[in-house]
Design an enzyme around this catalytic site. Structure first.
Site, PDB file in Angstrom:
ATOM      1  N   LYS A  22       0.826  -1.207   0.000  1.00  0.00           N
ATOM      2  CA  LYS A  22       0.000   0.000   0.000  1.00  0.00           C
ATOM      3  C   LYS A  22       0.861   1.258   0.000  1.00  0.00           C
ATOM      4  CE  LYS A  22      -1.711   1.702   4.032  1.00  0.00           C
ATOM      5  NZ  LYS A  22      -1.450   3.131   4.202  1.00  0.00           N
ATOM      6  N   ASN A  23       1.861   1.285   0.875  1.00  0.00           N
ATOM      7  CA  ASN A  23       2.626   2.522   1.039  1.00  0.00           C
ATOM      8  C   ASN A  23       3.575   2.808  -0.124  1.00  0.00           C
ATOM      9  OD1 ASN A  23       1.297   2.966   3.381  1.00  0.00           O
ATOM     10  ND2 ASN A  23       3.030   2.578   4.759  1.00  0.00           N
ATOM     11  N   CYS A 116      -5.557  13.042  13.346  1.00  0.00           N
ATOM     12  CA  CYS A 116      -5.382  11.649  12.952  1.00  0.00           C
ATOM     13  C   CYS A 116      -5.325  10.824  14.221  1.00  0.00           C
ATOM     14  CB  CYS A 116      -4.083  11.564  12.166  1.00  0.00           C
ATOM     15  SG  CYS A 116      -3.444   9.939  11.945  1.00  0.00           S
ATOM     16  N   ARG A 121       0.511  14.575  13.425  1.00  0.00           N
ATOM     17  CA  ARG A 121       0.957  14.340  12.039  1.00  0.00           C
ATOM     18  C   ARG A 121       0.888  15.592  11.163  1.00  0.00           C
ATOM     19  NH1 ARG A 121      -1.032   8.564   9.778  1.00  0.00           N
ATOM     20  NH2 ARG A 121       0.814   8.667   8.494  1.00  0.00           N
ATOM     21  N   ASP A 304       4.835   0.780  11.970  1.00  0.00           N
ATOM     22  CA  ASP A 304       3.646   0.107  11.445  1.00  0.00           C
ATOM     23  C   ASP A 304       3.549  -1.354  11.886  1.00  0.00           C
ATOM     24  OD1 ASP A 304       2.808   2.407  10.271  1.00  0.00           O
ATOM     25  OD2 ASP A 304       3.253   1.827   8.217  1.00  0.00           O
ATOM     26  N   ARG A 397      -8.642  -0.647   4.851  1.00  0.00           N
ATOM     27  CA  ARG A 397      -7.879   0.443   4.220  1.00  0.00           C
ATOM     28  C   ARG A 397      -6.526  -0.067   3.737  1.00  0.00           C
ATOM     29  NH1 ARG A 397      -6.708   5.506   7.425  1.00  0.00           N
ATOM     30  NH2 ARG A 397      -5.479   5.688   5.536  1.00  0.00           N
TER      31      ARG A 397
HETATM   32  C1  UD1 Z   1       4.310   7.004   6.251  1.00  0.00           C
HETATM   33  C2  UD1 Z   1       3.461   5.766   6.087  1.00  0.00           C
HETATM   34  C3  UD1 Z   1       2.969   5.282   7.450  1.00  0.00           C
HETATM   35  C4  UD1 Z   1       4.148   5.080   8.385  1.00  0.00           C
HETATM   36  C5  UD1 Z   1       5.026   6.313   8.434  1.00  0.00           C
HETATM   37  C6  UD1 Z   1       6.293   6.114   9.218  1.00  0.00           C
HETATM   38  C7  UD1 Z   1       2.464   6.030   3.906  1.00  0.00           C
HETATM   39  C8  UD1 Z   1       1.253   6.278   3.098  1.00  0.00           C
HETATM   40  N1  UD1 Z   1       2.331   6.078   5.232  1.00  0.00           N
HETATM   41  O1  UD1 Z   1       3.480   8.026   6.805  1.00  0.00           O
HETATM   42  O2  UD1 Z   1       2.272   4.042   7.260  1.00  0.00           O
HETATM   43  O3  UD1 Z   1       3.660   4.815   9.680  1.00  0.00           O
HETATM   44  O4  UD1 Z   1       5.411   6.703   7.099  1.00  0.00           O
HETATM   45  O5  UD1 Z   1       7.028   5.059   8.718  1.00  0.00           O
HETATM   46  O6  UD1 Z   1       3.530   5.735   3.380  1.00  0.00           O
HETATM   47  N2  UD1 Z   1       6.219  14.882  10.397  1.00  0.00           N
HETATM   48  C9  UD1 Z   1       6.239  16.230  10.677  1.00  0.00           C
HETATM   49  N3  UD1 Z   1       5.989  17.110   9.664  1.00  0.00           N
HETATM   50  C10 UD1 Z   1       5.737  16.692   8.386  1.00  0.00           C
HETATM   51  C11 UD1 Z   1       5.737  15.311   8.102  1.00  0.00           C
HETATM   52  C12 UD1 Z   1       5.974  14.414   9.132  1.00  0.00           C
HETATM   53  O7  UD1 Z   1       6.456  16.635  11.807  1.00  0.00           O
HETATM   54  O8  UD1 Z   1       5.526  17.532   7.510  1.00  0.00           O
HETATM   55  C13 UD1 Z   1       6.464  13.909  11.483  1.00  0.00           C
HETATM   56  C14 UD1 Z   1       5.254  13.009  11.748  1.00  0.00           C
HETATM   57  O9  UD1 Z   1       4.322  13.630  12.585  1.00  0.00           O
HETATM   58  C15 UD1 Z   1       5.902  11.805  12.366  1.00  0.00           C
HETATM   59  C16 UD1 Z   1       7.248  11.721  11.629  1.00  0.00           C
HETATM   60  O10 UD1 Z   1       7.462  13.008  11.062  1.00  0.00           O
HETATM   61  O11 UD1 Z   1       6.129  12.032  13.729  1.00  0.00           O
HETATM   62  C17 UD1 Z   1       7.313  10.691  10.531  1.00  0.00           C
HETATM   63  O12 UD1 Z   1       6.191  10.838   9.690  1.00  0.00           O
HETATM   64  P1  UD1 Z   1       6.243  10.470   8.138  1.00  0.00           P
HETATM   65  O13 UD1 Z   1       7.461   9.641   7.881  1.00  0.00           O
HETATM   66  O14 UD1 Z   1       6.082  11.707   7.344  1.00  0.00           O
HETATM   67  O15 UD1 Z   1       4.959   9.564   7.981  1.00  0.00           O
HETATM   68  P2  UD1 Z   1       3.948   9.537   6.771  1.00  0.00           P
HETATM   69  O16 UD1 Z   1       4.666   9.792   5.486  1.00  0.00           O
HETATM   70  O17 UD1 Z   1       2.762  10.357   7.091  1.00  0.00           O
END
Ligand code: UD1
Length: 416
Positions: A22-23, A116, A121, A304, A397
């Site tokens: 999925k990711n 969320c 997030r 995850d 999902r």
């Molecule tokens: C992706 C995965 C999710 C997984 C996560 C971490 C997808 C669709 N989802 O989510 O399943 O759990 O990686 O491996 O691929 N953060 C910020 N600001 C930002 C972006 C992120 O502070 O603009 C923080 C987040 O709150 C979190 C950390 O960075 O604490 C990591 O998040 P991120 O790696 O961005 O996760 P996702 O891409 O949302």
């Protein structure tokens, strides 16, 4: 059909194949927006999140279709560049359309995702990356509007490792003028899969899979074909399903290298695994010990799989300490596992699991998010008696046919 009913205490045995990730599929489908024409994707998992992605792409003027097991996205110039709140709130990853729309058409209006179940997030790092590439960003009425005549390549350092942020920047930089260097880039295998598809479309990306990615912007990309990589999180979930029921389960079609951090922890805990290039077999184990885990970006233990691993630790011999460093509020499953008889004390980002074999007894519980729902199903498989897991739609999902796969291994589960 909101509930899953699990009759616990049945050993799982047999062999099961992992679906597409999925990711990886989500960012790759959004990356199609970078090139008009027909893109062809194989091994796309059939999931709610893929349906949501298809709806968003269609709202942007694309045509999507399944032909047998191949998914096509026919990209046409959008009439609007807006990703509506109704679509983004269903799936945060919708924010990934910003980079490609901005790079290709100079404009993107994307709803802010909002809260969320697993914490705040934010998307601040996505926006900083777009700004660094020269976009002007305004936030208004719940939407982020990004615009730029032509993006310009830059060196950029992510202050936190972010999977989505790295993906958005990778896609945007693919069509920027000049070179972008992403430092502290996320190293997740799904980013490698995305970069491979971008390169198949004609992008010039190197270093993906390391913390420094170089992107030499090109004028134009062309639609291509791609097979989505296997889902390492599903693979880990299935391996734990075999382990937690004391069975022998072979998880096929996903390189063990992709989820080595889990395999090591399970071996440390007492499980025997046979590992080949693409398969892992977990062997029956009557008793295993508590082993601490700290989640962190790849290649370390994935957030995850934290909830699923906690279910396994709930019936280990002895205590384990599980520390969640990636998300701020990812212990929503703890109180539900406690309802099933687990002895777990969460405090901030640390959960102390006092494992007790045979601790779990069936009860009604409620899923709060995708991976939490998987952990409750796993706990239900190991519990004595019947567990009903409410709000099971979270599972749909992100897991393709999990129920059917578990049933094929001997699980007694159904929906109500
Ligand atoms: C992706 C995965 C999710 C997984 C996560 C971490 C997808 C669709 N989802 O989510 O399943 O759990 O990686 O491996 O691929 N953060 C910020 N600001 C930002 C972006 C992120 O502070 O603009 C923080 C987040 O709150 C979190 C950390 O960075 O604490 C990591 O998040 P991120 O790696 O961005 O996760 P996702 O891409 O949302």
């Amino acid at each position: 059909m909101d509930k899953m009913i699990v009759q616990g205490g049945h050993q799982l045995n047999g062999s099961v194949r992992v679906s597409g990730a999925k990711n990886a599929a989500l960012p790759i489908l959004f990356s199609a927006l970078l090139a008009e024409g027909k893109h062809c994707f194989r091994n796309v998992p059939k999931l709610k999140d893929i349906d949501s992605t298809a709806s968003l792409l269609e709202s942007l003027g694309c045509e999507t279709s399944w032909e047998q097991d191949t998914f096509y996205v026919h990209v046409k110039k959008p009439k609007s560049f807006e990703a509506h709140y109704d679509l983004v709130r269903k799936m945060r990853a919708s924010f990934l359309c910003m980079g490609p729309l901005l790079a290709k058409y100079g404009e993107a209006v994307v709803s802010l995702p909002g809260g969320c179940a697993i914490g705040a997030r934010p998307i601040n790092l996505h926006l900083e990356a777009m700004k660094a590439l020269g976009a002007e960003i305004t936030l208004n009425e719940g939407y982020a509007k990004a615009s730029a005549k032509k993006l310009k390549g830059v060196p950029f350092l992510f202050e936190t490792s972010t999977v989505g942020g790295t993906e958005n920047m990778l896609m945007a930089a693919a069509l920027a003028d000049g070179e972008t260097i992403i430092e502290n880039a996320a190293k997740e295998p799904e980013i490698v899969d995305l970069a491979n598809y971008l390169n198949a479309m004609g992008a010039k990306i190197t270093g993906h899979g390391t913390s420094i990615i170089r992107i030499e912007g090109v004028e134009q990309l062309k639609p291509a074909e791609h097979t989505i990589m296997p889902d390492r999180i599903e693979a880990g979930t299935l391996l734990i399903a075999g382990a937690i029921t004391g069975g022998e389960v072979q998880v096929r079609g996903c390189s063990p290298l992709l989820y080595e951090s889990l395999i090591y922890k399970m071996q440390e805990s007492g499980f025997k695994c046979t590992v080949t290039q693409d398969d892992v077999t977990i062997h029956p184990c009557a008793s295993w010990v508590g082993v601490d885990v700290t989640t962190a970006p790849y290649p370390l233990f994935p957030t995850d799989l934290q909830a699923q691993y906690m279910s396994l630790m709930a019936i280990a011999q002895g205590t384990s300490v599980i520390t969640e460093t990636v998300f701020e509020n990812r212990f929503m499953h703890v109180q539900e596992l406690v309802r099933l008889g687990a002895d777990i004390t969460p405090k901030s980002r640390v959960a102390v699991v006092r494992g007790k074999p045979k601790a779990l007894k069936g009860a009604p519980v409620m899923a709060t998010d995708l991976r939490a729902s998987a952990s409750l199903v796993l706990a239900g498989l190991a519990a004595q008696g019947e567990t009903s897991v409410g709000r099971i739609y979270h599972l749909d999902r992100g897991y393709e046919k999990l129920e059917e796969k578990l049933i094929s291994l001997g699980a007694k589960i159904g929906r109500q």
